[in-house]
Motif scaffolding. Structure first.
Motif, PDB file in Angstrom:
ATOM      1  N   ASP A 173     -11.231  -6.085  -0.819  1.00 15.83           N
ATOM      2  CA  ASP A 173     -11.717  -5.917   0.485  1.00 15.83           C
ATOM      3  C   ASP A 173     -12.813  -4.631   0.224  1.00 15.83           C
ATOM      4  O   ASP A 173     -12.626  -3.895  -0.272  1.00 15.83           O
ATOM      5  N   ARG A 174     -14.143  -5.084   0.713  1.00 15.51           N
ATOM      6  CA  ARG A 174     -14.978  -4.231   0.770  1.00 15.51           C
ATOM      7  C   ARG A 174     -15.145  -3.414   2.069  1.00 15.51           C
ATOM      8  O   ARG A 174     -14.595  -3.850   3.060  1.00 15.51           O
ATOM      9  N   ARG A 189     -12.361  -8.205  -6.834  1.00 24.75           N
ATOM     10  CA  ARG A 189     -11.836  -8.936  -5.791  1.00 24.75           C
ATOM     11  C   ARG A 189     -11.216  -8.057  -4.775  1.00 24.75           C
ATOM     12  O   ARG A 189      -9.722  -8.686  -4.284  1.00 24.75           O
ATOM     13  N   GLY A 245      -7.560  -4.715  -5.189  1.00 23.66           N
ATOM     14  CA  GLY A 245      -7.894  -6.209  -5.576  1.00 23.66           C
ATOM     15  C   GLY A 245      -7.206  -6.811  -6.011  1.00 23.66           C
ATOM     16  O   GLY A 245      -6.104  -6.562  -6.808  1.00 23.66           O
ATOM     17  N   ASN A 256     -16.313  -2.941  -5.583  1.00 21.93           N
ATOM     18  CA  ASN A 256     -15.010  -3.332  -4.964  1.00 21.93           C
ATOM     19  C   ASN A 256     -14.900  -5.043  -4.704  1.00 21.93           C
ATOM     20  O   ASN A 256     -14.074  -5.415  -5.136  1.00 21.93           O
ATOM     21  N   SER A 257     -15.948  -5.763  -4.854  1.00 22.37           N
ATOM     22  CA  SER A 257     -15.931  -6.974  -4.603  1.00 22.37           C
ATOM     23  C   SER A 257     -15.741  -7.540  -5.762  1.00 22.37           C
ATOM     24  O   SER A 257     -15.210  -8.718  -6.249  1.00 22.37           O
ATOM     25  N   GLN A 258     -16.257  -6.952  -6.995  1.00 19.89           N
ATOM     26  CA  GLN A 258     -16.007  -7.361  -8.332  1.00 19.89           C
ATOM     27  C   GLN A 258     -14.434  -7.340  -8.762  1.00 19.89           C
ATOM     28  O   GLN A 258     -14.078  -8.106  -9.553  1.00 19.89           O
ATOM     29  N   ARG A 271     -19.638  -0.909  -3.109  1.00 19.65           N
ATOM     30  CA  ARG A 271     -19.030  -2.284  -2.461  1.00 19.65           C
ATOM     31  C   ARG A 271     -19.517  -3.456  -3.684  1.00 19.65           C
ATOM     32  O   ARG A 271     -18.428  -4.302  -3.541  1.00 19.65           O
TER      33      ARG A 271
END
Lengths: 109, 269
Positions: free
Chosen positions: B237-238, B235, B179, B231-233, B228
């Motif tokens: 890809d989930r 930044r 990320g 992972n998005s936190q 997920r």
């Protein structure tokens, strides 16, 4: 009527005269605040339970007005002094007018 | 002069006792089964109120999903006219221990199966029914119900044999930076467990409480939802729900919490 609403209550089966007993309630409900936006960007309409009333042998013992900040699946517990055997009747009122009810008996003696 | 020396010794002893008391008080909490060696369940990072909510099976809102799962268990579904109970009988017996030993390597499918993918395999192959969507009410109810049957059992996953390859992949994922924030799982959950990230306390990221009723989510959520989110936190890809990457990570994370009790459905903030 909101989907999947199921009230649950826990009242002790027995108590001595004059005892203070804890009564626990939990009702599954989304409690949609009316402030959230859906995937389409539009507000999701408010849909909450706005009132909870409890009576013992017909007499009111506990009432609460609920507002949009109350969590989903609200848990509420309170204490009541019991002097006689009887029945607690619980009633929740939904925004759409639906009423969810549950009763539970307690033997005092 | 003599008495003075005595007094100094006395003060020194008193100070030593004080230091002793402080040193132990920082470490004094006995978490019972919720701590094994240096491995601590997320339970130990919660407030007293959240912990009380979890252990009281009436107050625990996750139990709503467990009840729904119990209903689904005996419901006939699919063309084969079967329910889960047709093959598995009493869940209290047959599903006991499942949460503690999953994910497991499935020889037939030639891949790692966790509880969710196993449920869907059963639905499709044995019941000829539509598989559940991952984060649907049905799936969360079923996983809450099944995992709840192992309540209190220590996590004990198999990481040798064909699972070893998955274990290594999961371990690599855990330590791999990803990320825009260039962070690996370990930066929060290994190096900074117990610290604060914005307004939240970081835990060790143990998986023994999943599916968990998260107060922020206002509902039960799966471990892969948590992955997920993490992972998005950072930044990154989930991956999809049930992706091989997450299955491998699930096995590794579960192993990190070996010996911790299954708490499903736990309550977290």
């Amino acid at each position: 009527m909101a989907k999947g609403v199921k009230p649950r209550v826990r009242v002790p089966k027995k108590a001595a005269k004059g005892d203070v007993v804890e009564i626990k309630t939990l009702i599954s409900h989304n409690m949609e605040s009316g402030r959230r936006k859906g995937k389409d960007g539009k507000l999701i309409p408010r849909s909450i339970i706005n009132k909870m009333e409890v009576t013992f042998n017909g007499k009111p013992v506990f009432t609460a007005d609920w507002h949009p900040a109350i969590s989903a699946n609200p848990y509420m517990s309170f204490f009541a002094k019991v002097e006689e055997s009887g029945e607690f009747a619980f009633k929740w009122t939904d925004d759409d007018g639906s009423i969810y009810e549950k009763t539970s008996k307690i033997t005092v003696g | 002069m003599k008495t003075n020396w005595n007094r100094i010794t006395l003060i020194a002893t008193a100070c030593a006792v004080c230091i002793g008391v402080f040193a132990t008080s920082a470490n004094a909490t006995d978490w019972g089964p919720y701590q094994v060696d240096d491995r601590r369940s997320g339970y130990t990072y919660m407030t007293d109120e959240s912990r009380a909510m979890q252990v009281d099976s009436f107050q625990n809102p996750g139990m709503i999903w467990v009840e729904q799962g119990a209903e689904l268990w005996t419901e006939t579904n699919g063309k084969a006219g079967k329910s889960c109970a047709s093959c598995h009988g009493e869940a209290a017996e047959t599903m006991k221990g499942v949460a503690a030993r999953y994910p497991v390597y499935d020889e037939k499918a030639k891949k790692l199966q966790n509880v969710e993918t196993q449920i869907n395999t059963c639905l499709e192959k044995n019941m000829q029914a539509e598989p559940y969507k991952w984060e649907s009410k049905e799936m969360l109810s079923m996983t809450s119900f099944i995992n709840n049957q192992s309540l209190g059992m220590p996590v004990n996953v198999k990481i040798d044999g064909p699972a070893a390859e998955w274990f290594e992949k999961g371990k690599a994922f855990y330590y791999e930076r990803r990320g825009q924030l260039d962070m690996a799982c370990k930066h929060c959950h290994e190096d900074n467990a117990g610290g604060i990230i914005r307004a939240n306390t970081l835990s060790q990221g143990q998986s023994n409480g999943f599916p968990t009723y998260r107060l922020k989510w206002q509902k039960v959520g799966s471990l892969h939802r948590r992955f997920r989110g993490c992972n998005s936190q950072v930044r990154a890809d989930r991956f999809g729900y049930g992706a091989d990457e997450y299955l491998a990570l699930e096995l590794y994370v579960k192993w990190r919490g070996r010996g911790l009790p299954i708490e499903a459905p736990s309550v977290r903030n």
